[in-house]
Scaffold this motif. Sequence first.
Motif, PDB file in Angstrom:
ATOM      1  N   VAL A   1      49.878  39.175  43.915  1.00  0.00           N
ATOM      2  CA  VAL A   1      49.348  37.763  44.362  1.00  0.00           C
ATOM      3  C   VAL A   1      49.122  37.592  45.744  1.00  0.00           C
ATOM      4  O   VAL A   1      50.283  37.718  46.695  1.00  0.00           O
ATOM      5  CB  VAL A   1      50.527  36.683  43.886  1.00  0.00           C
TER       6      VAL A   1
ATOM      7  N   THR B   1      45.792  29.379  46.610  1.00  0.00           N
ATOM      8  CA  THR B   1      46.372  30.651  47.397  1.00  0.00           C
ATOM      9  C   THR B   1      46.017  30.823  48.690  1.00  0.00           C
ATOM     10  O   THR B   1      44.835  31.019  48.866  1.00  0.00           O
ATOM     11  CB  THR B   1      46.208  32.110  46.357  1.00  0.00           C
TER      12      THR B   1
ATOM     13  N   ASP C   1      49.717  35.392  50.944  1.00  0.00           N
ATOM     14  CA  ASP C   1      50.628  35.292  49.953  1.00  0.00           C
ATOM     15  C   ASP C   1      51.634  34.209  49.580  1.00  0.00           C
ATOM     16  O   ASP C   1      52.503  34.286  49.162  1.00  0.00           O
ATOM     17  CB  ASP C   1      51.620  36.624  49.978  1.00  0.00           C
TER      18      ASP C   1
ATOM     19  N   VAL D   1      51.393  30.633  47.015  1.00  0.00           N
ATOM     20  CA  VAL D   1      50.894  29.917  46.212  1.00  0.00           C
ATOM     21  C   VAL D   1      51.343  28.441  46.352  1.00  0.00           C
ATOM     22  O   VAL D   1      52.489  28.256  46.398  1.00  0.00           O
ATOM     23  CB  VAL D   1      51.002  30.556  44.652  1.00  0.00           C
TER      24      VAL D   1
ATOM     25  N   HIS E   1      52.961  34.871  36.370  1.00  0.00           N
ATOM     26  CA  HIS E   1      52.280  35.827  37.418  1.00  0.00           C
ATOM     27  C   HIS E   1      52.777  35.482  38.925  1.00  0.00           C
ATOM     28  O   HIS E   1      52.763  36.419  39.464  1.00  0.00           O
ATOM     29  CB  HIS E   1      50.753  35.339  37.431  1.00  0.00           C
ATOM     30  N   VAL E   2      53.153  34.455  39.211  1.00  0.00           N
ATOM     31  CA  VAL E   2      53.597  34.231  40.459  1.00  0.00           C
ATOM     32  C   VAL E   2      55.176  34.487  40.836  1.00  0.00           C
ATOM     33  O   VAL E   2      55.724  35.088  41.690  1.00  0.00           O
ATOM     34  CB  VAL E   2      53.228  32.859  41.116  1.00  0.00           C
TER      35      VAL E   2
ATOM     36  N   SER F   1      56.331  37.884  41.316  1.00  0.00           N
ATOM     37  CA  SER F   1      55.617  38.600  42.295  1.00  0.00           C
ATOM     38  C   SER F   1      56.463  38.360  43.683  1.00  0.00           C
ATOM     39  O   SER F   1      57.553  37.781  43.660  1.00  0.00           O
ATOM     40  CB  SER F   1      54.309  38.150  42.517  1.00  0.00           C
TER      41      SER F   1
ATOM     42  N   LEU G   1      44.144  34.654  42.223  1.00  0.00           N
ATOM     43  CA  LEU G   1      45.777  35.074  42.493  1.00  0.00           C
ATOM     44  C   LEU G   1      45.466  36.240  43.422  1.00  0.00           C
ATOM     45  O   LEU G   1      46.641  36.580  44.154  1.00  0.00           O
ATOM     46  CB  LEU G   1      46.449  35.048  41.195  1.00  0.00           C
TER      47      LEU G   1
END
Length: 326
Positions: free
Chosen positions: A8, A117, A120, A122, A146-147, A150, A323
């Motif tokens: 991300v 985003t 890095d 979000v 997904h975040v 990461s 992302l």
Amino acid sequence: MVANSLQVRVESEFAPLRTVVVSQSEFHAPARADILGHSMPVEPGAVDILEAVWGKDFGEVYPDKQRRFEAEREELAAVLRRHGVEVLRPRLFTDVEKRAAGDAGYANFFVRDPWFTVGDHVIEGVLQFPHRRMEVLPSRDLLWEHVMPSDAHYTALPQPGLAPLGHAGPGPFLEGGDVLVLGKHVFVGLSGMASNGIGYRWLAKYLRPFGFEVTPVRLPAHVLHLDCALSLVRDGLVIACPERLPDGLPAPLRGWEAIEVGEDEAAAMATNGLPIDSATYITDPEFTRVGEQLAARGITVEYIDFSVSRLFGGAFRCSTQPLLRA
């Protein structure tokens, strides 16, 4: 292609696009026009069409347009996949969420705005229009999946102050359409219709320890977002509407070459194209003049008819949320 889902990061507006979220196409209008507090920001030719949907679901009033609305996003997803981009989609609203929206209505049609985003980081924003306040919810599953696994930071603006329907209240408001990224430079549009000064100051304070410089960009009151006035195409090249940038280009962009568009073109979303990378750009055939100027500068232009999506005051950038751009 190997999935990029656990990476991300967004380096810039034109860094190679690797993973992106493409919008759904849900819209239930507020029960009354006065609930908005401002005029609904729509493409100029859409006023009469949207007058028919107060308190109603757009697809129930215009089923043919709804099918085209959905098809436009599917075509966009297909073009992105053809270029090797991993495409994710938010879920649809649940019945519980739709009922909870009440007279405010709901929207799940421009994923650019409810979260964004930067590097890095979000960040969940806060949207000013009442029918968009819940728009982050259909993306939450993607953010968890997904975040969270990461190494990216994941945060959210403070909750906005309460106000009656029809009055925005103090905010803070910060919407992704106002946020443009260029390495450690971040630009935030301020027209009063979307992001506000409190939202800008919050973002500047949050990002400062990470080495970012956040620059406010003044916009006229009728312009919803910065990406309705400015597009960063590649290093040294922008598409810009001078009439919508009363102070000119932000200082870090001065000296860049600008493909200029007029107010009418900008209102129809000429600056709301999407770079796939610094050599490939997506726009609507409505803007062939702009596309030809891009092509003359060595950029491959992909054309997708987005005429229904543009009715709602947004286009390709509004319909996507990266992302991974690195």
